[in-house]
Design an enzyme around this catalytic site. Structure first.
Site, short mmCIF file in Angstrom:
data_model
loop_
_atom_site.label_atom_id
_atom_site.label_comp_id
_atom_site.label_asym_id
_atom_site.label_seq_id
_atom_site.Cartn_x
_atom_site.Cartn_y
_atom_site.Cartn_z
N LYS A 97 -8.69 28.11 -36.71
CA LYS A 97 -8.39 27.93 -38.00
C LYS A 97 -7.29 26.82 -37.85
CE LYS A 97 -9.16 31.85 -40.87
NZ LYS A 97 -8.84 32.94 -41.74
N TYR A 135 -17.86 30.09 -46.02
CA TYR A 135 -17.15 31.51 -46.42
C TYR A 135 -17.87 32.04 -47.52
CZ TYR A 135 -12.85 30.65 -43.56
OH TYR A 135 -12.26 30.74 -42.48
N ARG A 170 -14.06 40.11 -32.27
CA ARG A 170 -13.43 40.60 -33.19
C ARG A 170 -12.27 41.58 -32.87
NH1 ARG A 170 -15.45 39.95 -38.38
NH2 ARG A 170 -14.72 41.85 -39.07
N ARG A 190 -4.32 37.61 -33.17
CA ARG A 190 -3.63 37.63 -34.31
C ARG A 190 -1.89 38.35 -34.35
NH1 ARG A 190 -9.03 39.22 -37.84
NH2 ARG A 190 -9.71 37.20 -38.50
N ASN A 200 -4.25 33.37 -39.68
CA ASN A 200 -4.54 34.44 -38.91
C ASN A 200 -5.19 33.98 -37.68
OD1 ASN A 200 -6.62 34.17 -40.16
ND2 ASN A 200 -6.98 36.24 -40.73
N HIS A 203 -11.52 33.22 -37.16
CA HIS A 203 -12.71 33.91 -37.85
C HIS A 203 -13.49 34.30 -36.80
CE1 HIS A 203 -15.94 34.94 -40.36
NE2 HIS A 203 -16.54 34.03 -39.47
N GLU A 214 -23.94 31.58 -38.99
CA GLU A 214 -22.76 30.68 -39.11
C GLU A 214 -22.73 29.74 -37.77
OE1 GLU A 214 -19.86 34.30 -40.78
OE2 GLU A 214 -19.63 33.77 -38.77
#
Length: 369
Positions: A97, A135, A170, A190, A200, A203, A214
């Site tokens: 991000k 999103y 993740r 994070r 954060n 993604h 995606e």
């Protein structure tokens, strides 16, 4: 019987304008390879030792260089290979991000340490609509704050490949709320770099199906239909992180070194060079010595950067072409720190001021077009 892995591989023959198909066999005991011509039903390359190909390079979707031919591995050649090498291999999206783009090198270092492989990368800036479209796939009504933040500056999209890549990435990210991450997963990305549940770091795709959607959003199978790169084509120089440096997991360290030296990276993209380059190829790739460099650049994916600033100052920062010389004269330069020899010297950089824009245009406009 001796272990042998088989793949169906494609190679584009520019002379005949044909896509040729081979069975590629890899023998892990001694690192040898063999190739079988599918159309002509004959051995194309008899079993030969080849030190530049490793077992970890062998997965569907990767491109490998075998004796100057860049082969695209499109499928497993037999069920044994699929069972041994492909059962746990996954692709996932890692989206860095805007709050973390300036420190993307730190994220790449963590990705490398987790045994995930970056197989595609692109810096882009999303419009409000693009961010909302992205999103909405996993939130029926994404918040305006999330969409506004995602479109507020550049992001870096990464395609990651590896064993159970979706869950590994993740887990590496940690809980969505950075405050919760610091309590529950203090070693996560994070926890270390995030601010809150919005800023954060990044993604991660929630599932294999989401990852496929995606990745298609950022790296579409149809050229020219994904989000545009962020090249500005002004007051710039070109830097290429070479294939050997990517394979050695040095991309994060190199990006960090560039940023720490005060240079701004305004565009980033992973490319795969062909030995047969189009006529627009900058003159830096021509000549006898340049052919060795082109061979190295064609041996695997490169990470190309548009760097803001004078060509001469960035060239000094990269150091002499020979890393041994660089270690004596400029020990803090990129080639001194990350180079192996004169060809595998970590990075390419623009040599002449008049070539800076030409090289950036070649990679970010011509090859991306």
């Amino acid at each position: 019987m001796e272990d042998r892995y088989a793949f169906l591989a494609e190679w584009y023959d520019p002379t005949a304008s044909l896509l040729r198909r081979y069975q590629l066999f890899f023998f892990p005991r001694d690192g040898s390879v063999e190739m079988f011509d599918v159309k002509n039903q004959r051995i194309f390359l008899r079993r030969t030792r080849y030190e530049d190909l490793n077992q970890e390079d062998l997965f569907v979707g990767n491109r490998v260089n075998v004796f100057s031919r860049q082969l695209h591995l499109v499928d497993y050649g037999d069920q044994y290979t699929a069972n041994q090498l492909g059962s746990r291999k996954e692709r996932t999206l890692a989206l860095i991000k805007p709050d973390m783009v300036n420190r993307v090198g730190d994220v790449l270092e963590r990705i490398c340490s987790s045994k995930l492989l970056v197989t595609n990368a692109k810096m882009t800036t999303l419009s409000w609509k693009q961010a909302a479209d992205f999103y909405v796939e996993h939130q029926s009504k994404p918040s305006s704050n999330l969409v506004q933040f995602a479109s507020s500056g550049p992001v870096v999209a990464l395609e990651l490949m590896g064993d159970e890549a979706v869950s590994v990435w993740r887990t590496l990210l940690g809980p969505a709320d950075s405050s919760a991450a610091r309590k529950e997963a203090p070693l996560s990305v994070r926890a270390q770099f995030g601010t809150d549940s919005l800023k954060n770091v990044g993604h991660g795709s929630e599932s294999l199906a989401a990852a496929a959607r995606e990745l298609e959003f950022f790296f579409p199978s149809t050229a020219g239909h994904g989000p545009a790169n962020t090249a500005v084509y002004g007051d710039c120089t070109c830097c290429i992180i070479k294939p050997h440096a990517l394979a050695e997991g040095l991309s994060g360290k190199i990006l960090n070194s560039i940023s720490e030296a005060g240079f701004h990276i305004s565009a980033l993209q992973m490319v795969r060079q062909s030995l047969q380059s189009p006529p627009e190829t900058p003159r830096v790739y021509r000549g006898f010595l340049s052919q060795m460099m082109v061979r190295e650049l064609s041996s695997g994916p490169c990470m190309v950067l548009e760097v803001q600033g004078a060509v001469q100052s960035f060239r000094r920062f990269c150091g002499p072409a020979d890393p041994e010389v660089a270690r004596h004269l400029r020990p803090a330069s990129l080639r001194a720190l990350y180079g192996d020899d004169r060809v595998k010297n970590g990075v390419h950089c623009t040599d002449l001021p008049e070539d800076g824009l030409l090289e950036v245009q070649y990679f970010f406009r011509i090859l991306d077009g």
